[in-house]
Design a protein around this motif. Structure first.
Motif, PDB file in Angstrom:
ATOM      1  N   GLN A 143      -6.275  -2.061  53.924  1.00 27.39           N
ATOM      2  CA  GLN A 143      -5.782  -0.803  54.472  1.00 27.39           C
ATOM      3  C   GLN A 143      -4.483  -0.374  53.788  1.00 27.39           C
ATOM      4  O   GLN A 143      -4.254   0.821  53.569  1.00 27.39           O
ATOM      5  CB  GLN A 143      -5.563  -0.931  55.977  1.00 27.39           C
ATOM      6  N   SER A 144      -3.648  -1.322  53.454  1.00 27.63           N
ATOM      7  CA  SER A 144      -2.400  -0.987  52.769  1.00 27.63           C
ATOM      8  C   SER A 144      -2.688  -0.323  51.415  1.00 27.63           C
ATOM      9  O   SER A 144      -2.052   0.667  51.049  1.00 27.63           O
ATOM     10  CB  SER A 144      -1.547  -2.239  52.576  1.00 27.63           C
ATOM     11  N   LEU A 145      -3.641  -0.864  50.678  1.00 23.44           N
ATOM     12  CA  LEU A 145      -4.011  -0.268  49.395  1.00 23.44           C
ATOM     13  C   LEU A 145      -4.783   1.028  49.592  1.00 23.44           C
ATOM     14  O   LEU A 145      -4.689   1.948  48.770  1.00 23.44           O
ATOM     15  CB  LEU A 145      -4.843  -1.257  48.579  1.00 23.44           C
ATOM     16  N   LEU A 146      -5.542   1.125  50.665  1.00 26.12           N
ATOM     17  CA  LEU A 146      -6.307   2.329  50.954  1.00 26.12           C
ATOM     18  C   LEU A 146      -5.381   3.517  51.206  1.00 26.12           C
ATOM     19  O   LEU A 146      -5.663   4.643  50.786  1.00 26.12           O
ATOM     20  CB  LEU A 146      -7.201   2.093  52.161  1.00 26.12           C
ATOM     21  N   PHE A 147      -4.263   3.266  51.873  1.00 22.22           N
ATOM     22  CA  PHE A 147      -3.311   4.335  52.189  1.00 22.22           C
ATOM     23  C   PHE A 147      -2.234   4.487  51.121  1.00 22.22           C
ATOM     24  O   PHE A 147      -1.400   5.383  51.229  1.00 22.22           O
ATOM     25  CB  PHE A 147      -2.655   4.057  53.548  1.00 22.22           C
ATOM     26  N   ARG A 148      -2.250   3.632  50.129  1.00 24.12           N
ATOM     27  CA  ARG A 148      -1.196   3.645  49.107  1.00 24.12           C
ATOM     28  C   ARG A 148      -1.131   4.978  48.378  1.00 24.12           C
ATOM     29  O   ARG A 148      -0.058   5.539  48.146  1.00 24.12           O
ATOM     30  CB  ARG A 148      -1.440   2.505  48.115  1.00 24.12           C
ATOM     31  N   LYS A 149      -2.279   5.508  47.973  1.00 22.06           N
ATOM     32  CA  LYS A 149      -2.342   6.780  47.254  1.00 22.06           C
ATOM     33  C   LYS A 149      -3.263   7.713  48.027  1.00 22.06           C
ATOM     34  O   LYS A 149      -4.478   7.503  48.074  1.00 22.06           O
ATOM     35  CB  LYS A 149      -2.865   6.576  45.826  1.00 22.06           C
ATOM     36  N   THR A 150      -2.699   8.728  48.642  1.00 19.12           N
ATOM     37  CA  THR A 150      -3.439   9.659  49.472  1.00 19.12           C
ATOM     38  C   THR A 150      -3.572  10.990  48.753  1.00 19.12           C
ATOM     39  O   THR A 150      -2.563  11.586  48.361  1.00 19.12           O
ATOM     40  CB  THR A 150      -2.734   9.866  50.824  1.00 19.12           C
ATOM     41  N   THR A 151      -4.799  11.453  48.557  1.00 15.66           N
ATOM     42  CA  THR A 151      -5.021  12.667  47.786  1.00 15.66           C
ATOM     43  C   THR A 151      -5.739  13.724  48.615  1.00 15.66           C
ATOM     44  O   THR A 151      -6.525  13.432  49.503  1.00 15.66           O
ATOM     45  CB  THR A 151      -5.870  12.364  46.535  1.00 15.66           C
ATOM     46  N   ARG A 152      -5.420  14.971  48.273  1.00 12.67           N
ATOM     47  CA  ARG A 152      -6.123  16.145  48.798  1.00 12.67           C
ATOM     48  C   ARG A 152      -6.182  16.176  50.319  1.00 12.67           C
ATOM     49  O   ARG A 152      -7.244  16.369  50.919  1.00 12.67           O
ATOM     50  CB  ARG A 152      -7.546  16.208  48.213  1.00 12.67           C
ATOM     51  N   LEU A 153      -5.049  16.002  50.943  1.00 12.44           N
ATOM     52  CA  LEU A 153      -4.991  16.166  52.388  1.00 12.44           C
ATOM     53  C   LEU A 153      -5.219  17.625  52.751  1.00 12.44           C
ATOM     54  O   LEU A 153      -4.706  18.530  52.094  1.00 12.44           O
ATOM     55  CB  LEU A 153      -3.632  15.711  52.913  1.00 12.44           C
TER      56      LEU A 153
END
Length: 377
Positions: free
Chosen positions: A44-54
């Protein structure tokens, strides 16, 4: 799987984190987060590390996930390092400035911000004060879009002087009446007669290390932008041809550049390349055949990279072969698969082998910008 040491789990996740195009593999990370409890936290930490196109409709639930109590010691908001978002009122997918501020407050360790603004000329003073406090860890800013005379870039660089990596993907014009001045008052003539009270506008306080320009700003903006980066700017990426005015402004920085990346190569580009006497890396996103490349290359180059995209496809590698001959310090040559299939490629590989140069075939598209190095702590 649940009995693997955490260090091994992290190595597995990091090894498969990127797809061949350089983007995070979100499907892989989601699946890993569902394996077991010991995999969930690092995945989850890596999943949220780079958040695109919110998008506007996903932001409330995303923010709720960031600030929600977690099994970990810190909330998921501490894991976010890179954020891509649009702000404004003219698009349904954009969030309002208030929601943008709240989102940044939920990401206290945000390092890279990719921002587009629509229908937003400037942030109000209340929002700026909040953004100043919540953006203290931001070092990389990618302004993908804003109005031509928008104040957003000037405002953000004013409150975040610690920005070191800047990418501008849109046209920026000087929004004030005079390149060196801006009005401090608009009071009536009865109080001030016909005189315009103005103050000098100092250069941007940011000391940039890496600057990428999809559109070269107007001379006044470029002068202001680079005013405090004379000794710090080492990487320059130009997606537009540098004209005479831009070359004059950037010429002050050219001798100190260590890396130059050019999308187009013509006489103007060659003239600027000639000024970059201490380059260690040179990247060109095509094979130049009209203007000679080799005569303008500084002998200091150690890394040479070129692409041969389909829209500017060339069937010869002779300009690159000539370049190899004039670069005594060259260590690594990078190209794409389109170049690998040319009849000259065997000759290029042989020439590189004779000179001890490593040849690397890259599958990363030329429009993918390298990720910024982020502290993993």
């Amino acid at each position: 799987m649940s009995h693997l040491p955490p260090e091994i789990v992290l190595v597995i996740l990091e090894h498969a984190y990127y797809t061949p195009t350089g983007c995070p593999d979100y499907t892989f990370l989601v699946n890993c987060s569902l394996v077991c409890a010991s995999w969930s936290v690092p995945a989850q930490s890596l999943l949220f590390r780079k958040t695109t196109r919110l998008r506007s409709h996903t932001i409330p639930s995303f923010r709720a996930a960031l600030i929600a109590p977690a099994v970990r010691q810190k909330s998921l908001g501490h894991a976010v390092r890179s954020l891509d978002i649009s702000v404004g009122w003219s698009l349904n997918e954009s969030c309002q400035p208030e929601a943008f501020v709240q989102l940044l407050q939920a990401c206290p360790r945000l390092y890279e911000l990719s921002l587009s603004t629509y229908g937003l000329h400037e942030f109000d003073q209340f929002a700026l004060a909040k953004l100043k406090d919540s953006g203290q860890c931001i070092r990389a800013l990618d302004l993908q879009y804003c109005g031509v005379q928008s104040l957003v870039l000037f405002q953000l660089l004013g409150i975040w002087p610690h920005i070191r990596f800047l990418k501008i993907g849109t046209e920026i014009a000087w929004p004030w009446r005079h390149p060196a001045e801006t009005p401090v008052s608009r009071q009536s003539k009865s109080n001030f007669g016909s005189r315009n009270d103005t103050v000098l506008r100092p250069p941007a306080r940011v000391s940039l290390y890496d600057l990428a320009l999809s559109r070269i700003p107007q001379p006044a903006v470029l002068t202001w932008l680079l005013g405090s980066s004379a000794s710090s700017l080492h990487i320059l990426d130009l997606r537009e041809i540098p004209g005479s005015a831009a070359r004059e402004i950037m010429g002050v920085h050219a001798p100190r550049l260590r890396s130059l990346r050019l999308l187009h190569y013509n006489l103007d580009s060659a003239a600027f390349l000639r000024q970059c006497t201490c380059l260690e890396e040179f990247i060109i996103y095509n094979i130049p055949v009209l203007v000679p490349l080799a005569p303008e290359l500084p002998p200091s180059i150690e890394f040479l990279s070129f692409r041969n995209p389909i829209h500017t496809f060339r069937d010869t590698l002779h300009p690159i072969l000539d370049a190899i001959e004039v670069l005594p310090r060259l260590r690594i040559l990078t190209c794409d698969k389109n170049s690998e299939g040319l009849r000259d490629f065997a000759m290029l590989r042989t020439r590189c082998a004779e000179k001890g140069v490593e040849v690397v075939i890259s599958e990363v598209p030329f429009w993918v910008v390298r990720s910024y190095q982020v502290n993993k702590a």
